[in-house]
Write a protein that holds these residues in place. Structure first.
Motif, PDB file in Angstrom:
ATOM      1  N   MET A   1       0.733  -1.327   0.023  1.00 57.29           N
ATOM      2  CA  MET A   1      -0.012  -0.004   0.036  1.00 57.29           C
ATOM      3  C   MET A   1       0.897   1.244  -0.024  1.00 57.29           C
ATOM      4  SD  MET A   1      -2.921  -1.136   0.025  1.00 57.29           S
ATOM      5  CE  MET A   1      -4.301  -0.410   0.632  1.00 57.29           C
ATOM      6  N   SER A   2       0.331   2.369  -0.462  1.00 59.53           N
ATOM      7  CA  SER A   2       1.091   3.768  -0.498  1.00 59.53           C
ATOM      8  C   SER A   2       0.190   4.681  -0.070  1.00 59.53           C
ATOM      9  CB  SER A   2       1.348   4.061  -1.801  1.00 59.53           C
ATOM     10  OG  SER A   2       2.091   3.296  -2.560  1.00 59.53           O
ATOM     11  N   THR A   3       0.615   5.459   0.908  1.00 61.05           N
ATOM     12  CA  THR A   3      -0.217   6.563   1.398  1.00 61.05           C
ATOM     13  C   THR A   3      -0.071   7.990   0.473  1.00 61.05           C
ATOM     14  OG1 THR A   3       0.454   5.874   3.716  1.00 61.05           O
ATOM     15  CG2 THR A   3      -0.334   8.262   3.272  1.00 61.05           C
ATOM     16  N   ILE A   4      -1.380   8.176   0.120  1.00 64.00           N
ATOM     17  CA  ILE A   4      -1.686   9.563  -0.697  1.00 64.00           C
ATOM     18  C   ILE A   4      -2.158  10.534   0.149  1.00 64.00           C
ATOM     19  CG2 ILE A   4      -3.672   8.598  -1.507  1.00 64.00           C
ATOM     20  CD1 ILE A   4      -2.957  10.014  -4.372  1.00 64.00           C
ATOM     21  N   ARG A   5      -1.687  11.808  -0.005  1.00 62.48           N
ATOM     22  CA  ARG A   5      -1.969  12.814   0.596  1.00 62.48           C
ATOM     23  C   ARG A   5      -2.506  14.065  -0.160  1.00 62.48           C
ATOM     24  NH1 ARG A   5       0.126  11.982   5.893  1.00 62.48           N
ATOM     25  NH2 ARG A   5       1.704  10.416   5.888  1.00 62.48           N
ATOM     26  N   ALA A   6      -3.643  14.701   0.108  1.00 63.31           N
ATOM     27  CA  ALA A   6      -3.924  15.964  -0.496  1.00 63.31           C
ATOM     28  C   ALA A   6      -4.425  17.060   0.334  1.00 63.31           C
ATOM     29  CB  ALA A   6      -5.078  15.480  -1.568  1.00 63.31           C
ATOM     30  N   THR A   7      -4.044  18.258   0.082  1.00 59.34           N
ATOM     31  CA  THR A   7      -4.278  19.232   0.818  1.00 59.34           C
ATOM     32  C   THR A   7      -5.164  20.344   0.079  1.00 59.34           C
ATOM     33  OG1 THR A   7      -2.516  20.625   0.062  1.00 59.34           O
ATOM     34  CG2 THR A   7      -2.226  19.664   2.103  1.00 59.34           C
ATOM     35  N   PHE A   8      -6.289  20.766   0.997  1.00 63.45           N
ATOM     36  CA  PHE A   8      -7.327  21.653   0.563  1.00 63.45           C
ATOM     37  C   PHE A   8      -7.467  22.780   1.137  1.00 63.45           C
ATOM     38  CE2 PHE A   8      -8.246  17.182  -0.010  1.00 63.45           C
ATOM     39  CZ  PHE A   8      -8.662  17.078  -1.688  1.00 63.45           C
ATOM     40  N   GLU A   9      -8.196  23.881   0.417  1.00 62.48           N
ATOM     41  CA  GLU A   9      -8.418  25.326   1.281  1.00 62.48           C
ATOM     42  C   GLU A   9      -9.639  25.076   2.297  1.00 62.48           C
ATOM     43  OE1 GLU A   9      -6.929  28.772  -1.667  1.00 62.48           O
ATOM     44  OE2 GLU A   9      -8.827  27.513  -2.296  1.00 62.48           O
ATOM     45  N   THR A  10     -10.359  24.117   2.017  1.00 57.22           N
ATOM     46  CA  THR A  10     -11.573  24.425   3.013  1.00 57.22           C
ATOM     47  C   THR A  10     -12.032  23.139   3.388  1.00 57.22           C
ATOM     48  OG1 THR A  10     -13.351  23.823   1.179  1.00 57.22           O
ATOM     49  CG2 THR A  10     -12.558  26.480   1.718  1.00 57.22           C
ATOM     50  N   ARG A  11     -12.575  22.863   4.496  1.00 54.29           N
ATOM     51  CA  ARG A  11     -13.135  21.569   5.035  1.00 54.29           C
ATOM     52  C   ARG A  11     -14.111  21.026   4.167  1.00 54.29           C
ATOM     53  NH1 ARG A  11     -12.635  18.092   9.580  1.00 54.29           N
ATOM     54  NH2 ARG A  11     -14.198  16.545   9.048  1.00 54.29           N
ATOM     55  N   GLU A  12     -15.115  22.103   3.574  1.00 53.78           N
ATOM     56  CA  GLU A  12     -16.053  21.485   2.694  1.00 53.78           C
ATOM     57  C   GLU A  12     -15.324  20.567   1.522  1.00 53.78           C
ATOM     58  OE1 GLU A  12     -19.686  23.522   0.249  1.00 53.78           O
ATOM     59  OE2 GLU A  12     -17.936  24.572   0.075  1.00 53.78           O
ATOM     60  N   ALA A  13     -14.129  21.279   0.823  1.00 53.21           N
ATOM     61  CA  ALA A  13     -13.439  20.490  -0.313  1.00 53.21           C
ATOM     62  C   ALA A  13     -12.930  19.061   0.138  1.00 53.21           C
ATOM     63  CB  ALA A  13     -12.332  21.268  -0.767  1.00 53.21           C
ATOM     64  N   ALA A  14     -12.397  19.127   1.361  1.00 51.42           N
ATOM     65  CA  ALA A  14     -11.742  17.773   2.088  1.00 51.42           C
ATOM     66  C   ALA A  14     -12.981  16.888   2.270  1.00 51.42           C
ATOM     67  CB  ALA A  14     -11.015  18.329   3.533  1.00 51.42           C
ATOM     68  N   ASP A  15     -13.854  17.168   2.737  1.00 56.83           N
ATOM     69  CA  ASP A  15     -15.341  16.358   2.940  1.00 56.83           C
ATOM     70  C   ASP A  15     -15.800  15.836   1.310  1.00 56.83           C
ATOM     71  OD1 ASP A  15     -15.354  16.669   5.699  1.00 56.83           O
ATOM     72  OD2 ASP A  15     -16.884  18.128   5.601  1.00 56.83           O
ATOM     73  N   LEU A  16     -15.615  16.749   0.456  1.00 57.20           N
ATOM     74  CA  LEU A  16     -16.006  16.133  -0.953  1.00 57.20           C
ATOM     75  C   LEU A  16     -14.970  15.045  -1.384  1.00 57.20           C
ATOM     76  CD1 LEU A  16     -18.067  16.293  -3.084  1.00 57.20           C
ATOM     77  CD2 LEU A  16     -16.682  18.227  -3.890  1.00 57.20           C
ATOM     78  N   ALA A  17     -13.747  15.361  -1.006  1.00 56.81           N
ATOM     79  CA  ALA A  17     -12.714  14.328  -1.334  1.00 56.81           C
ATOM     80  C   ALA A  17     -12.926  13.075  -0.631  1.00 56.81           C
ATOM     81  CB  ALA A  17     -11.304  14.899  -1.154  1.00 56.81           C
ATOM     82  N   VAL A  18     -13.299  13.170   0.353  1.00 58.61           N
ATOM     83  CA  VAL A  18     -13.599  11.885   1.420  1.00 58.61           C
ATOM     84  C   VAL A  18     -14.774  11.009   0.620  1.00 58.61           C
ATOM     85  CG1 VAL A  18     -14.545  10.914   3.414  1.00 58.61           C
ATOM     86  CG2 VAL A  18     -12.756  12.663   3.653  1.00 58.61           C
ATOM     87  N   GLU A  19     -15.830  11.872   0.422  1.00 62.72           N
ATOM     88  CA  GLU A  19     -17.106  11.025  -0.449  1.00 62.72           C
ATOM     89  C   GLU A  19     -16.623  10.495  -1.845  1.00 62.72           C
ATOM     90  OE1 GLU A  19     -19.944  10.615   0.963  1.00 62.72           O
ATOM     91  OE2 GLU A  19     -19.096  11.664   2.840  1.00 62.72           O
ATOM     92  N   HIS A  20     -15.712  11.244  -2.563  1.00 65.21           N
ATOM     93  CA  HIS A  20     -15.360  10.358  -3.799  1.00 65.21           C
ATOM     94  C   HIS A  20     -14.458   9.111  -3.420  1.00 65.21           C
ATOM     95  CE1 HIS A  20     -15.816  13.664  -6.986  1.00 65.21           C
ATOM     96  NE2 HIS A  20     -16.524  14.086  -6.103  1.00 65.21           N
ATOM     97  N   LEU A  21     -13.495   9.265  -2.312  1.00 66.01           N
ATOM     98  CA  LEU A  21     -12.783   8.142  -2.137  1.00 66.01           C
ATOM     99  C   LEU A  21     -13.806   6.967  -1.760  1.00 66.01           C
ATOM    100  CD1 LEU A  21     -10.013   9.797   0.317  1.00 66.01           C
ATOM    101  CD2 LEU A  21      -9.588   8.824  -2.376  1.00 66.01           C
ATOM    102  N   VAL A  22     -14.865   7.316  -0.933  1.00 67.15           N
ATOM    103  CA  VAL A  22     -15.708   6.217  -0.558  1.00 67.15           C
ATOM    104  C   VAL A  22     -16.701   5.937  -1.867  1.00 67.15           C
ATOM    105  CG1 VAL A  22     -17.855   5.733   1.140  1.00 67.15           C
ATOM    106  CG2 VAL A  22     -15.988   7.023   1.738  1.00 67.15           C
ATOM    107  N   GLN A  23     -17.171   6.680  -2.488  1.00 61.74           N
ATOM    108  CA  GLN A  23     -18.299   6.292  -3.269  1.00 61.74           C
ATOM    109  C   GLN A  23     -17.668   5.911  -4.719  1.00 61.74           C
ATOM    110  OE1 GLN A  23     -21.024   9.242  -3.601  1.00 61.74           O
ATOM    111  NE2 GLN A  23     -21.444   9.561  -1.314  1.00 61.74           N
ATOM    112  N   GLN A  24     -16.703   6.393  -5.313  1.00 62.53           N
ATOM    113  CA  GLN A  24     -15.897   6.170  -6.369  1.00 62.53           C
ATOM    114  C   GLN A  24     -15.013   5.041  -6.308  1.00 62.53           C
ATOM    115  OE1 GLN A  24     -14.634   9.596  -8.025  1.00 62.53           O
ATOM    116  NE2 GLN A  24     -16.823  10.544  -8.562  1.00 62.53           N
TER     117      GLN A  24
END
Length: 97
Positions: A6-29
């Motif tokens: 496994m590899s760890t991937i990290r991403a940074t975002f300006e808002t909590r809203e964008a981070a939450d959307l990223a989480v939804e993409h990871l889960v759903q897609q």
């Protein structure tokens, strides 16, 4: 590298809203379990991001002290798709190790 490594991937975002959307993409897609995804400040400061999203505009106690980081361990064959998803939702930076 082993095939099941496994590899760890990290991403940074300006808002909590964008981070939450990223989480939804990871889960759903990508079918990643929510408990395997981590959201935290990208710095040592308590923060909700570098700017307000509409959900926290009225909160005067919401600190804007830095970026939000989303990290997750993924299989190497998921790397490009997850990087693309992070970019689609507005990641400022994406890195892996």
């Amino acid at each position: 590298m082993a095939e099941n490594a496994m590899s760890t991937i990290r991403a940074t975002f300006e808002t909590r809203e964008a981070a939450d959307l990223a989480v939804e993409h990871l889960v759903q897609q990508h079918g990643i379990a929510r408990p395997d995804i981590f959201i935290q400040s990208a710095s040592n400061e308590n923060t909700t991001g570098t700017e307000s999203s509409r959900g926290d505009v009225s909160r005067s106690d919401a600190p804007h002290e830095g970026e939000i980081e989303v990290s997750v361990d993924i299989a190497p064959d998921q790397m490009q798709a997850v990087q693309r998803s992070f970019g689609d939702v507005g990641a400022l930076r994406v890195s892996n190790r």
